[in-house]
Scaffold this motif. Structure first.
Motif, short mmCIF file in Angstrom:
data_model
loop_
_atom_site.label_atom_id
_atom_site.label_comp_id
_atom_site.label_asym_id
_atom_site.label_seq_id
_atom_site.Cartn_x
_atom_site.Cartn_y
_atom_site.Cartn_z
N LYS A 88 0.83 -1.20 0.00
CA LYS A 88 0.00 0.00 0.00
C LYS A 88 0.87 1.25 0.00
O LYS A 88 0.54 2.24 -0.66
N LEU A 89 1.97 1.22 0.70
CA LEU A 89 2.90 2.35 0.73
C LEU A 89 3.45 2.64 -0.67
O LEU A 89 3.53 3.79 -1.09
N PHE A 90 3.80 1.58 -1.40
CA PHE A 90 4.28 1.76 -2.77
C PHE A 90 3.18 2.33 -3.66
O PHE A 90 3.43 3.19 -4.50
N THR A 91 1.94 1.90 -3.45
CA THR A 91 0.82 2.39 -4.25
C THR A 91 0.54 3.86 -3.93
O THR A 91 0.39 4.67 -4.85
N ILE A 92 0.48 4.20 -2.66
CA ILE A 92 0.19 5.57 -2.24
C ILE A 92 1.23 6.55 -2.78
O ILE A 92 0.90 7.66 -3.19
N THR A 93 2.48 6.14 -2.78
CA THR A 93 3.56 7.03 -3.23
C THR A 93 3.75 7.00 -4.75
O THR A 93 4.54 7.79 -5.28
N GLY A 94 3.06 6.09 -5.43
CA GLY A 94 3.22 5.98 -6.88
C GLY A 94 4.44 5.16 -7.29
O GLY A 94 4.72 5.01 -8.47
N LEU A 95 5.14 4.64 -6.30
CA LEU A 95 6.36 3.88 -6.62
C LEU A 95 6.06 2.47 -7.13
O LEU A 95 6.95 1.80 -7.62
N ASP A 96 4.79 2.06 -7.06
CA ASP A 96 4.44 0.76 -7.64
C ASP A 96 4.57 0.80 -9.16
O ASP A 96 4.72 -0.24 -9.80
N GLY A 97 4.58 1.99 -9.73
CA GLY A 97 4.80 2.15 -11.16
C GLY A 97 6.27 2.29 -11.52
O GLY A 97 6.64 2.24 -12.70
N VAL A 98 7.10 2.46 -10.52
CA VAL A 98 8.55 2.64 -10.73
C VAL A 98 9.28 1.32 -10.53
O VAL A 98 10.17 0.97 -11.30
N PHE A 99 8.90 0.59 -9.50
CA PHE A 99 9.56 -0.67 -9.16
C PHE A 99 8.80 -1.86 -9.74
O PHE A 99 7.57 -1.84 -9.80
N ALA A 100 9.55 -2.88 -10.12
CA ALA A 100 8.96 -4.17 -10.45
C ALA A 100 8.82 -4.91 -9.12
O ALA A 100 9.82 -5.24 -8.48
N ILE A 101 7.57 -5.14 -8.70
CA ILE A 101 7.31 -5.77 -7.40
C ILE A 101 6.74 -7.16 -7.65
O ILE A 101 5.74 -7.31 -8.37
N HIS A 102 7.37 -8.16 -7.06
CA HIS A 102 6.99 -9.56 -7.27
C HIS A 102 6.58 -10.22 -5.96
O HIS A 102 6.99 -9.78 -4.88
N ALA A 103 5.83 -11.31 -6.07
CA ALA A 103 5.35 -12.02 -4.89
C ALA A 103 6.39 -12.97 -4.32
O ALA A 103 6.37 -13.28 -3.13
N THR A 104 7.31 -13.46 -5.17
CA THR A 104 8.33 -14.41 -4.71
C THR A 104 9.70 -14.03 -5.24
O THR A 104 9.82 -13.35 -6.25
N VAL A 105 10.72 -14.52 -4.54
CA VAL A 105 12.10 -14.29 -4.99
C VAL A 105 12.32 -14.92 -6.36
O VAL A 105 12.95 -14.32 -7.24
N ASP A 106 11.79 -16.12 -6.56
CA ASP A 106 11.98 -16.80 -7.85
C ASP A 106 11.39 -15.99 -8.99
O ASP A 106 12.00 -15.88 -10.07
N ASP A 107 10.21 -15.38 -8.79
CA ASP A 107 9.61 -14.54 -9.82
C ASP A 107 10.47 -13.32 -10.11
O ASP A 107 10.67 -12.93 -11.26
N ALA A 108 11.00 -12.72 -9.05
CA ALA A 108 11.84 -11.53 -9.22
C ALA A 108 13.13 -11.87 -9.96
O ALA A 108 13.56 -11.14 -10.85
N VAL A 109 13.76 -12.98 -9.58
CA VAL A 109 15.00 -13.41 -10.24
C VAL A 109 14.72 -13.72 -11.70
O VAL A 109 15.49 -13.33 -12.59
N ALA A 110 13.61 -14.37 -11.99
CA ALA A 110 13.24 -14.71 -13.37
C ALA A 110 13.04 -13.44 -14.19
O ALA A 110 13.42 -13.40 -15.37
N SER A 111 12.49 -12.39 -13.58
CA SER A 111 12.26 -11.15 -14.32
C SER A 111 13.57 -10.47 -14.70
O SER A 111 13.66 -9.82 -15.73
N ILE A 112 14.57 -10.62 -13.85
CA ILE A 112 15.88 -10.03 -14.13
C ILE A 112 16.66 -10.89 -15.10
O ILE A 112 17.35 -10.39 -15.99
N SER A 113 16.55 -12.19 -14.96
CA SER A 113 17.34 -13.13 -15.78
C SER A 113 16.84 -13.21 -17.21
O SER A 113 17.59 -13.61 -18.09
N SER A 114 15.58 -12.83 -17.44
CA SER A 114 15.04 -12.99 -18.80
C SER A 114 15.34 -11.82 -19.68
O SER A 114 15.78 -10.80 -19.33
#
Length: 114
Positions: A88-114
């Motif tokens: 909610k903090l990321f949403t309120i500040t608008g930073l949810d549009g700046v950062f790639a936010i993932h539910a799991t470490v594996d998802d985040a790593v996959a987003s960087i590795s691809s």
């Protein structure tokens, strides 16, 4: 509660795990850890916030600075967060549009590795 910052690798991608409260007193520890990692030649990193109980504007600032540094180095910074109050903090500040936010470490790593 203090902040705890630890690093590990998930494949070729470093993962910085943060736990506790990230506030004006503890955010410098997070910033120093990320800065040191980026100065070592790493261009992409995953920051795992799943164990963070509290995050204030100082903590957000440390993350924004780290994201800018990874972008400048030609890499990226992905966040892992599933806690509603932190998301909610990321949403309120608008930073949810700046950062790639993932539910799991594996998802985040996959987003960087691809």
């Amino acid at each position: 509660m203090d902040v705890s910052v630890s690093r590990r690798a998930n494949g070729d991608v470093p993962v910085v795990s943060v736990s506790g409260e990230v506030d004006v007193y503890s955010a410098p520890a997070l910033k120093d850890s990320l800065t040191g990692l980026l100065k070592s030649g790493v261009s992409s990193v995953v920051v795992d916030l799943t164990e963070v109980a509290f995050l204030d504007s100082t903590g957000l600032g440390a993350l924004v600075e780290a994201r800018a540094a990874t972008t400048e180095a030609g890499g990226s910074l992905a966040l892992v967060c599933s806690q509603e109050r932190i998301l909610k903090l990321f949403t309120i500040t608008g930073l949810d549009g700046v950062f790639a936010i993932h539910a799991t470490v594996d998802d985040a790593v996959a987003s960087i590795s691809s």
